[in-house]
Structures are given as structure tokens and as C-alpha cells.
Design an enzyme around this catalytic site. Structure first.
Site, short mmCIF file in Angstrom:
data_model
loop_
_atom_site.label_atom_id
_atom_site.label_comp_id
_atom_site.label_asym_id
_atom_site.label_seq_id
_atom_site.Cartn_x
_atom_site.Cartn_y
_atom_site.Cartn_z
N LYS A 154 0.86 -1.19 0.00
CA LYS A 154 0.00 0.00 0.00
C LYS A 154 0.89 1.24 0.00
O LYS A 154 1.64 1.47 0.95
CB LYS A 154 -0.92 -0.01 1.21
CG LYS A 154 -1.90 1.17 1.26
CD LYS A 154 -2.80 1.05 2.48
CE LYS A 154 -3.80 2.18 2.56
NZ LYS A 154 -4.67 2.07 3.77
N ARG A 168 1.08 9.97 6.22
CA ARG A 168 1.29 8.55 6.52
C ARG A 168 2.56 8.01 5.86
O ARG A 168 2.68 6.82 5.57
CB ARG A 168 0.06 7.75 6.07
CG ARG A 168 -1.17 8.14 6.87
CD ARG A 168 -2.45 7.53 6.34
NE ARG A 168 -3.56 7.87 7.22
CZ ARG A 168 -4.83 7.94 6.85
NH1 ARG A 168 -5.16 7.67 5.59
NH2 ARG A 168 -5.77 8.27 7.71
N LYS A 215 -2.29 -1.55 -3.67
CA LYS A 215 -3.11 -0.34 -3.68
C LYS A 215 -2.20 0.87 -3.79
O LYS A 215 -1.23 0.96 -3.04
CB LYS A 215 -3.93 -0.28 -2.37
CG LYS A 215 -4.85 0.93 -2.26
CD LYS A 215 -5.62 0.92 -0.94
CE LYS A 215 -6.56 2.10 -0.85
NZ LYS A 215 -7.29 2.16 0.43
#
Length: 344
Positions: free
Chosen positions: A216, A238, A269
Site C-alpha cells: 500500500k 502517513r 493499492k
């Protein structure tokens, strides 16, 4: 004799379908469903045309709409009635996802996957327990309740990795107890698959599969989702727990760790900007590979279609086919209900 090579011979109707190398079927698709405990009516998601937040009472009807379109699987996300520093509503027995999943599994035949993360449940919007430095860097503004950050905190590590693992495991077990068919941890917390697998096995759910968001990336394509799930960070970003978009080899390390920890399926993702990664994961591992055709990918096609620049159905189908061609076995996509009737 000179022979002219003519690949066009195999592109005519009739033979074209017979020699097609990649197929896209409605059974390959998973549609995200947003259930909101703070509302009594459906709320359109402005940045994602055609999608809504639905109250718990409407969750079954929402899933039945997807099934009527030909989609067999849903991924449930929740917006809780309240948030706190640790995200305790994520694993509450009467939490929004738990209540919705009980209804959906009891009243429909849909295959129900749940997103396991804390960002929608924490008041700071990060995917776990804050470090002491990060906690000191944000404060609640008494005038409007908006959380802001001390600028010095932005570059620090924000989430305590190991302390978060137990909370993710508790959340996954609570979803299993509510009736989920599969759990999908998405926080990119190191060791999350092992912690969740041990938690599920210890609670008697050893047959429940885990589809890990193994790869991700920290991506700009998530913007509309953060509106939909109310999960944007109140400060910072993040970057220290989601992957650097520049890194390709690291993706294999991440996926391999999750395989070793017991993941049953591997997610990449976003999808379209990372088709090389989807292909790499497919080549390297024999596990089912999923790709998440994220909200930004959905929104930009709709925006172009509203301008008259693209046909949204044709570009959606081509985009999803490219994800399958890259090696994905299943695709989580907001286009699922739009394209499933065409595929069927």
C-alpha cells in the site's frame, strides 16, 4: 515467397473473442460499501458520483443493490458514531461495521470482506496508537474541535507499531464474530498479518481468510476516499508507514513478509499507477492477487466524463481490464456496479 504477417486476421468479430488473452467478469469485482453510524439517511459522496454513505438500517438494501447489478462481493467500511485517541469503536461489539455485517450476512448471500484499520475510528485520523511525540504535537481547538498539529511533529514517527497490533487483532476478531467472510487489514503496520492470524485462530476462526493490503503506497490518489470514510489525518501524513511510490523492490519484501505471516491473499493499492507492482506480485507469489482501483482513479474518470472528454463506461472497462491483464485475480473498484451488467 514473401509472406506478409497479418495479426489483423485474429481481430475480427468471432475469432477476436476466442483468442482474447484476458477476461473481466463480474465475479472478479468487489464493491466498497460505506456504512455511517452518524446519519439516518443516505448521504451522497460529492467527490465520488454514484456512491453514498448509508446508515446501518440501509446497509442490507445497499448490498442488495450491488448484487442486483451482478456484484457478488462487498468490502465494508465504517464511519463510527464517535472517535477517540485509540479508535476503540473499531472493535466494539455494537460498532458500525459489526452491526452492518450481522445484518448483511443474515439477510443476503453476498461475500462480505471487512476493512481492518483504525484511521476512521481515531480522532487524529492515523492508523494506530500515536507516539508520545506525535501526541504532544496536536491539540484540540476549543472553538470548533478541529485537530491541528505542531509543525515540529510533522516529520516525526506518528504511530506506535507494536502497540497497534493488538488493537488490529481485536478488530479483526470482532468482525469475524459479526459474520465477516474475510478480513482485510490495510494499516501497513509491520506484523499485522501475524497478529491478526493469531487472534483469529485463538478465537476459533482458523478458517477465516486474511487478505492483506500487502503493498500500500502513500498515494495522492486516496483523496476522495478520505471524504467518503472520514479518515483523513488531522496532522502530518502517513509517509512513515505507507510505502514510498518510488520503491518497487520493497514491494516484494512487504508481500513476502505477509505471506510468511499467513496472508491468504495479497492486495496492491492503488491499482492503475502501480500495474508494474501488480505484475511483480503475480509473478513472484502463487497467492491470489487483488488490486484496489482507488477513489482518485474513479473520480478522475468521472470528472473527465462530465467535461465530455471521455466515455466513463468505456474507460472504466479498459482500466479494469488492464488491472486484470497485469495479473490481478480480483479488483476492488467503485465501478463494479456500473460495469457488472455490461460484463454479464
Amino acid at each position: 515467397m514473401d509472406i506478409t504477417r497479418r495479426p489483423r486476421r485474429l481481430r475480427r468479430d468471432g475469432i477476436r473473442e476466442l483468442v482474447s488473452e484476458t477476461s473481466l467478469d463480474s465475479s472478479d469485482l468487489v464493491v466498497p460499501v460505506f456504512v455511517d453510524a452518524t446519519t439516518d439517511e443516505r448521504v451522497p459522496i460529492e467527490s465520488m458520483p454514484g456512491h453514498e454513505r448509508v446508515p446501518v438500517d440501509e446497509s442490507v438494501a445497499r448490498v442488495e443493490e450491488a448484487m442486483a447489478a451482478g456484484v457478488e462481493a462487498v468490502m465494508v467500511f465504517g464511519i463510527p458514531e464517535s472517535k477517540d485517541e485509540r479508535g476503540t469503536r473499531a472493535w466494539a461489539a455494537d460498532g458500525v461495521v459489526q452491526r452492518a455485517v450481522r445484518r448483511i450476512t443474515q439477510e443476503t448471500d453476498a461475500y462480505v470482506i471487512t476493512d481492518v484499520c483504525l484511521c476512521e475510528y481515531t480522532e487524529h485520523g492515523h492508523c494506530g496508537v500515536l507516539t508520545s511525540e506525535a501526541r504532544e504535537g496536536w491539540e484540540e481547538q476549543p472553538s470548533d474541535g478541529v485537530l491541528e498539529a505542531d509543525a515540529e511533529a510533522d516529520g516525526r514517527l506518528t504511530v506506535r507499531n507494536d502497540e497497534t497490533l493488538d488493537l488490529l487483532a481485536k478488530t479483526a476478531v470482532s468482525h469475524a464474530e459479526a459474520g465477516a467472510d474475510m478480513v482485510a487489514p490495510s494499516s501497513m503496520t509491520d506484523g499485522m498479518v501475524r497478529a491478526i492470524r493469531e487472534g483469529l485462530d485463538g478465537a476459533g476462526f482458523e478458517n477465516l481468510p486474511v487478505m492483506s493490503y500487502a503493498v500500500k503506497y502513500e498515494s495522492a490518489f486516496y483523496g476522495p476516499f478520505r471524504d467518503a470514510a472520514d479518515g483523513a489525518p488531522a496532522f502530518g501524513d502517513r509517509r512513515h508507514y505507507q510505502m514510498d511510490p518510488a520503491n518497487r523492490r520493497e514491494a516484494m519484501r512487504e508481500a513476502r513478509l505477509d505471506v510468511e505471516e499467513g496472508a491468504d491473499a495479497l492486495m496492491v493499492k492503488p491499482a492503475l499507477p502501480y500495474l508494474d507492482i501488480v505484475s511483480d506480485v503475480r509473478r513472484e507469489f502463487d497467492h491470489p492477487v487483488a488490486a484496489y482501483n482507488v477513489s482518485g482513479e474513479y473520480a478522475m474518470l468521472h470528472a473527465a466524463a462530465e467535461k465530455g472528454w471521455l466515455d466513463v463506461e468505456e474507460t472504466a472497462l479498459e482500466s479494469l481490464l488492464s488491472v486484470k491483464r497485469a495479473g490481478a485475480d480480483l479488483v476492488v473498484t467503485y465501478f463494479a456496479e456500473d460495469v457488472a451488467p455490461v460484463l454479464d
